[in-house]
Design an enzyme around this catalytic site. Structure first.
Site, PDB file in Angstrom:
ATOM      1  N   TYR A 146       0.844  -1.202   0.000  1.00 18.95           N
ATOM      2  CA  TYR A 146       0.000   0.000   0.000  1.00 18.95           C
ATOM      3  C   TYR A 146       0.872   1.241   0.000  1.00 18.95           C
ATOM      4  O   TYR A 146       2.042   1.207   0.377  1.00 18.95           O
ATOM      5  CB  TYR A 146      -0.947   0.015   1.206  1.00 18.95           C
ATOM      6  CG  TYR A 146      -0.264   0.228   2.543  1.00 18.95           C
ATOM      7  CD1 TYR A 146      -0.075   1.506   3.065  1.00 18.95           C
ATOM      8  CD2 TYR A 146       0.157  -0.865   3.310  1.00 18.95           C
ATOM      9  CE1 TYR A 146       0.534   1.704   4.292  1.00 18.95           C
ATOM     10  CE2 TYR A 146       0.769  -0.674   4.537  1.00 18.95           C
ATOM     11  CZ  TYR A 146       0.961   0.601   5.033  1.00 18.95           C
ATOM     12  OH  TYR A 146       1.566   0.788   6.251  1.00 18.95           O
ATOM     13  N   CYS A 147       0.275   2.352  -0.452  1.00 19.04           N
ATOM     14  CA  CYS A 147       0.936   3.658  -0.404  1.00 19.04           C
ATOM     15  C   CYS A 147      -0.154   4.723  -0.275  1.00 19.04           C
ATOM     16  O   CYS A 147      -1.304   4.395   0.042  1.00 19.04           O
ATOM     17  CB  CYS A 147       1.822   3.896  -1.623  1.00 19.04           C
ATOM     18  SG  CYS A 147       0.984   3.776  -3.220  1.00 19.04           S
ATOM     19  N   THR A 148       0.162   5.966  -0.503  1.00 14.36           N
ATOM     20  CA  THR A 148      -0.794   7.050  -0.252  1.00 14.36           C
ATOM     21  C   THR A 148      -2.011   6.992  -1.173  1.00 14.36           C
ATOM     22  O   THR A 148      -3.146   6.981  -0.709  1.00 14.36           O
ATOM     23  CB  THR A 148      -0.109   8.423  -0.417  1.00 14.36           C
ATOM     24  OG1 THR A 148       1.076   8.452   0.360  1.00 14.36           O
ATOM     25  CG2 THR A 148      -1.042   9.539   0.021  1.00 14.36           C
ATOM     26  N   GLY A 182      -1.818   4.981  -4.363  1.00 10.56           N
ATOM     27  CA  GLY A 182      -1.745   3.815  -5.227  1.00 10.56           C
ATOM     28  C   GLY A 182      -0.659   3.843  -6.283  1.00 10.56           C
ATOM     29  O   GLY A 182      -0.313   2.794  -6.835  1.00 10.56           O
ATOM     30  N   ILE A 223      -4.222   4.590   0.658  1.00 11.89           N
ATOM     31  CA  ILE A 223      -4.819   4.904   1.962  1.00 11.89           C
ATOM     32  C   ILE A 223      -6.006   5.848   1.809  1.00 11.89           C
ATOM     33  O   ILE A 223      -6.991   5.747   2.543  1.00 11.89           O
ATOM     34  CB  ILE A 223      -3.751   5.540   2.884  1.00 11.89           C
ATOM     35  CG1 ILE A 223      -2.598   4.571   3.095  1.00 11.89           C
ATOM     36  CG2 ILE A 223      -4.356   5.946   4.224  1.00 11.89           C
ATOM     37  CD1 ILE A 223      -1.347   5.221   3.667  1.00 11.89           C
TER      38      ILE A 223
END
Length: 343
Positions: A198-200, A202, A227
């Protein structure tokens, strides 16, 4: 024909206050082969400038990465402009969790070699062979699976203030740094474990998932929309929230509160805190976490030396800054020994 900003951040902030209109902060990205990035860059600047769009947008031969703010009343017009571009039609827009009319104060549309600085040679692997996108509910299910290894693809200053329960949070300064470290650490689990990333928003996982599949990982999953979209689904669908703390964002808000948990600490006194600031000394500009008490005591500076600097006459400060540059090293852990409690 205006293809650049003519107003300073202060002038723009005053205009936003005077307008008294709500703005929406959104982000989106798309990997797509663009033949003439400069042409698209100019088109976007001209169209978005008329809609009073502000933000930071990168365009390259591999696609577009956009973070922007638009007046609420112009949101429909912006969507129509995006839909008129074939590869951006019906693009998912990540709407910020917490809104701030001054999240951006300039419109910057830049042509870059890459829309994310990953340091990879894209010709060496199939960048379209990405991992499986999962929504919030599917992410939670995988997170509970004992055969899953969840990895935060963000940098240390992002995960320090908020991350998913049980996630591996690499102590890295850049996205590129994390790629090889994660592969090395998980080399014995390429076939028997689920790699859940996951990241901020995508975009980093989009490239990383293809890279890891190229490196032999068999079961690669990525959180769709990152997220930001996860939190939207949690709030609208009543899904259990597995994220703790704040989500770091790259605009003037610096973070969005996901839960009330404070998992970080002030880098100056050590008390619980999760508010990032940039040192008020323009010759330093170090990014660090500072509690309200230290912010008041230190006048938003990272050290007494910087605090003394900001009280010098402006022209003297400018003279002392000559030949010095506050580079991206502002994000590095341990760069400044004056931060006693930096992790």
């Amino acid at each position: 024909m205006q293809l650049y900003n003519k107003l300073s951040a202060q002038e723009r902030a005053a205009l936003i206050d005077a307008a008294g209109k709500d703005r929406i902060t959104i982000s989106f990205y798309k990997y797509h082969k663009i033949e003439n990035p400069q042409l698209l860059r100019n088109k976007l600047f001209l169209e978005w400038n008329t809609l009073d769009v502000l933000g930071r947008i990168y365009v390259s031969y591999e696609g577009i990465n956009a973070q922007l703010s638009v007046p609420s009343e112009n949101m429909h017009a912006l969507k129509n402009q995006l839909d008129a571009i074939d590869f951006l039609k019906d693009i998912r827009l990540n709407v910020a969790i917490e809104q701030d009319n001054k999240s951006f104060l300039k419109l910057k549309v830049k042509v870059r070699n890459k829309i994310v600085a990953d340091g990879l040679n894209d010709d060496t692997f199939d960048v379209t062979n990405i991992g499986v996108h999962v929504n919030a509910a599917e992410f939670n299910k995988l997170l509970q699976d004992p055969n899953t290894i969840c990895v935060d693809m963000r940098n240390h200053y992002e995960s320090e203030i908020g991350h998913f329960e049980g996630a591996i949070t690499p102590d890295v300064d850049t996205f590129r740094d994390s790629l090889d470290i994660i592969e090395e650490d998980l080399k014995n689990h390429k076939e028997d474990k689920n790699l859940l990333m996951y990241c901020t928003g995508g975009i980093r996982c989009e490239k990383a998932s293809a890279y890891y599949k190229h490196k032999g990982f068999k079961n690669v999953f990525q959180l769709e929309g990152g997220i930001i979209e996860y939190t939207r689904q949690v709030n609208t669908l009543g899904i259990e929230n597995k994220f703790v703390g704040k989500n770091f964002v790259f605009d003037d808000r610096r973070a969005e509160k996901i839960t009330d948990d404070v998992i970080a600490h002030c880098h100056q006194c050590g008390k619980p805190a999760d508010t990032h600031t940039n040192c008020a000394n323009e010759a330093c500009h170090l990014l660090f976490i500072q509690c309200d008490e230290c912010a008041e005591k230190m006048e938003n500076c990272c050290s007494t030396a910087c605090q003394e600097m900001i009280h010098l006459p402006y022209e003297t400060q400018k003279e002392l800054r000559k030949g010095k540059h506050a580079s991206n090293k502002i994000f590095k852990k341990g760069r400044s020994a004056v931060l006693k409690f930096k992790g």
